[in-house]
Design an enzyme around this catalytic site. Structure first.
Site, PDB file in Angstrom:
ATOM      1  N   TYR A 190      31.876  31.510  39.737  1.00 54.16           N
ATOM      2  CA  TYR A 190      33.239  31.634  39.626  1.00 54.16           C
ATOM      3  C   TYR A 190      33.974  32.168  40.822  1.00 54.16           C
ATOM      4  CZ  TYR A 190      37.564  34.109  38.534  1.00 54.16           C
ATOM      5  OH  TYR A 190      38.907  34.619  38.595  1.00 54.16           O
ATOM      6  N   HIS A 239      33.588  37.850  35.297  1.00 60.59           N
ATOM      7  CA  HIS A 239      34.005  36.559  34.335  1.00 60.59           C
ATOM      8  C   HIS A 239      33.056  36.261  33.040  1.00 60.59           C
ATOM      9  CE1 HIS A 239      36.627  32.985  34.058  1.00 60.59           C
ATOM     10  NE2 HIS A 239      37.159  33.708  34.592  1.00 60.59           N
TER      11      HIS A 239
HETATM   12  C1  GCO Z   1      41.377  36.167  36.642  1.00 59.97           C
HETATM   13  C2  GCO Z   1      40.797  35.028  35.851  1.00 59.97           C
HETATM   14  C3  GCO Z   1      41.200  33.716  36.182  1.00 59.97           C
HETATM   15  C4  GCO Z   1      40.863  32.744  34.854  1.00 59.97           C
HETATM   16  C5  GCO Z   1      41.755  31.567  34.783  1.00 59.97           C
HETATM   17  C6  GCO Z   1      41.535  30.793  33.463  1.00 59.97           C
HETATM   18  O1  GCO Z   1      40.834  37.191  36.827  1.00 59.97           O
HETATM   19  O2  GCO Z   1      42.281  35.779  37.471  1.00 59.97           O
HETATM   20  O3  GCO Z   1      39.763  35.183  35.626  1.00 59.97           O
HETATM   21  O4  GCO Z   1      40.646  33.297  37.234  1.00 59.97           O
HETATM   22  O5  GCO Z   1      39.486  32.248  35.091  1.00 59.97           O
HETATM   23  O6  GCO Z   1      43.053  32.401  34.520  1.00 59.97           O
HETATM   24  O7  GCO Z   1      42.227  29.831  33.557  1.00 59.97           O
HETATM   25 MG    MG Z   2      39.276  37.252  35.365  1.00 61.00          MG
END
Ligand code: GCO
Ligand code: MG
Length: 439
Positions: A190, A239
């Protein structure tokens, strides 16, 4: 009757209801909702949904963020098929009443689609009230209790050294808070791109191994603290990609690094594990972007099981419920860190910035920036200066949308891969053995 006695009589005489209401609204006629329109645009590749509430008074309208990028078309339907006929002709100046009526009108309630649709209307009504009053929304909420909102932005890289370089660049721009994410070789991590060859797996889908991520992320955070020093506030987003027990271990492992917070160590389905993390370490914890039901945030806040509530404002139904959540959180020493990535429209960012400057228990604000196309569509975006976000001082949100420019970047603009295939939705990510993971 003396003049002094006349004034006393008038001051205490009950004004007729009409007169009182007229005095309260400065004689402005109560606007009625004439139309709900949906502005669907993707100037930065993310599908943004904004609701425009048009009133029966010429030139009086408002905008509200209803962005649920993975299911944007469903939100549009909820607005046009359900809220539009339901609200036609209703007062545009009774925000709480309208929120409760919309919330209840589906009988079954909460959830990402309906809450985002309600948020679009809710934020638009606050915009209208600010425009009527000639004030920014933050003044309607009692005015600022800080000049601007300290923000964090995203540092990432395929390698730890790249992430640290990217963090340094953000610190040079004035950010005191930096979120650091790093790629995991051969995997779909992520917050950072995969560069090296895909690791072996029993399937052909994108692959992710939580234990490998955990080891890599802990090294990233150790190196970040060592190389970037003690002053910078470090954040990391887990995440919801590790098991509850791994989350406990990871929070413990990074405790000596004095993180600003570790985000989403658990999935909403596993929030009872926060108790275990809390009992084992003092690492600050943030949670909430996936929440759309009071049953999710209430126990975590009242149990003091998190330090930062990170709700996606439109996901909870808009400004009206989120200022209540902020007030509730203040009672339990929990601070706000509203979700602020690229899949929040500039109107949503304006709502974030507004809550940030009026709520005493502000923690930090996520900032993801606005590219030129986004600024072409949305005039009046909140301004970032030296790591601080300033809400616009113009009435309402202070944002005007160029709908012709919005139409230049329709849904699908800039999308590739799964997003393109699935209408902005996500594909799957699996463990090497094929098990689907929560992304
Ligand atoms: C963050 C989030 C985002 C999400 C995204 C999903 O902390 O900014 O985790 O990166 O993954 O908004 O669409
Ligand atoms: Mg997030």
């Amino acid at each position: 009757m003396t003049r002094r006695h006349l004034i006393q009589t008038l001051a205490t005489a009950p004004l007729a209801a009409g007169a009182a209401a007229s005095a309260a609204t400065r004689g402005l006629p109560s606007p009625k909702i004439r139309d709900l329109q949906v502005i669907a645009t993707a100037p930065a590749g993310a599908r943004l949904t904004v609701v425009k509430v048009v009133t029966d008074q010429d030139g009086l309208y408002g905008y509200g963020c209803a962005t649920f990028t993975q299911r944007a078309d469903l939100v549009n339907e909820a607005v046009t098929k359900y809220l539009k006929p339901f609200l036609a002709g209703k007062p545009a100046d009774r925000i709480e009443d309208t929120w409760q009526a919309c919330y209840d009108s589906s009988y079954w309630r909460n959830g990402p689609v309906l809450n985002n649709a309600i948020s679009g209307v809710d934020q638009a009504l606050w915009d209208i009230k600010g425009r009527m009053a000639g004030m920014p929304v933050y003044e309607l909420l009692g005015g600022k209790c800080r000049e601007a909102a300290a923000c964090y932005s995203h540092a990432s890289g395929a390698e730890i050294s790249e992430t640290i370089d990217s963090a340094r660049k953000l610190m040079d721009q004035g950010f005191h808070h930096v979120r650091v994410q790093v790629g995991v070789p051969g995997m779909e991590a992520y917050g950072s791109a995969r560069t090296s060859a895909r690791i072996a797996a029993l399937h052909d889908d994108p692959v992710f191994e939580p234990a490998a991520y955990m080891r890599r992320a802990i090294r990233l955070l150790e190196e970040s603290r060592k190389q970037l020093g003690d002053e910078v506030e470090l954040l990391h987003d887990m995440h919801e990609r590790v098991s509850p027990n791994q989350a406990v271990n990871m929070a413990k492992a990074v405790e000596p690094l004095r993180m600003f917070y570790m985000e989403d160590p658990l999935s909403p389905e596993d929030i009872d594990y926060f108790r275990q993390i809390r009992s084992q370490c003092a690492t600050p914890l943030a949670m909430g972007e996936l929440f759309n039901n009071p049953h999710e945030w209430t126990p975590l806040i009242s149990g003091r099981l998190i330090d930062y509530i990170r709700i996606h404002v439109s996901e909870a139904g808009g400004l009206t419920p989120c200022r209540k959540i902020a007030a509730f959180a203040e009672m339990f020493g929990v601070k706000t860190a509203w979700h602020g990535p690229g899949d929040v429209s500039p109107v949503g960012h304006a709502a974030n910035a507004t809550l940030d400057v009026v709520c005493y228990n502000f923690g930090v604000q996520e900032y993801s920036g606005f590219n030129d196309r986004t600024r072409e569509v949305f005039q009046g975006c909140p301004e970032l200066k030296n790591g601080y976000l300033y809400p616009n001082d113009a009435p309402g949100w202070g944002i005007e949308i160029d709908e012709r420019a919005a139409a230049k970047y329709p849904f699908g603009y800039g999308e590739r891969g799964a997003h393109q295939l699935y209408n902005g939705g996500w594909g799957v990510v699996r463990k090497p053995d094929g098990t689907v993971i929560k992304q």
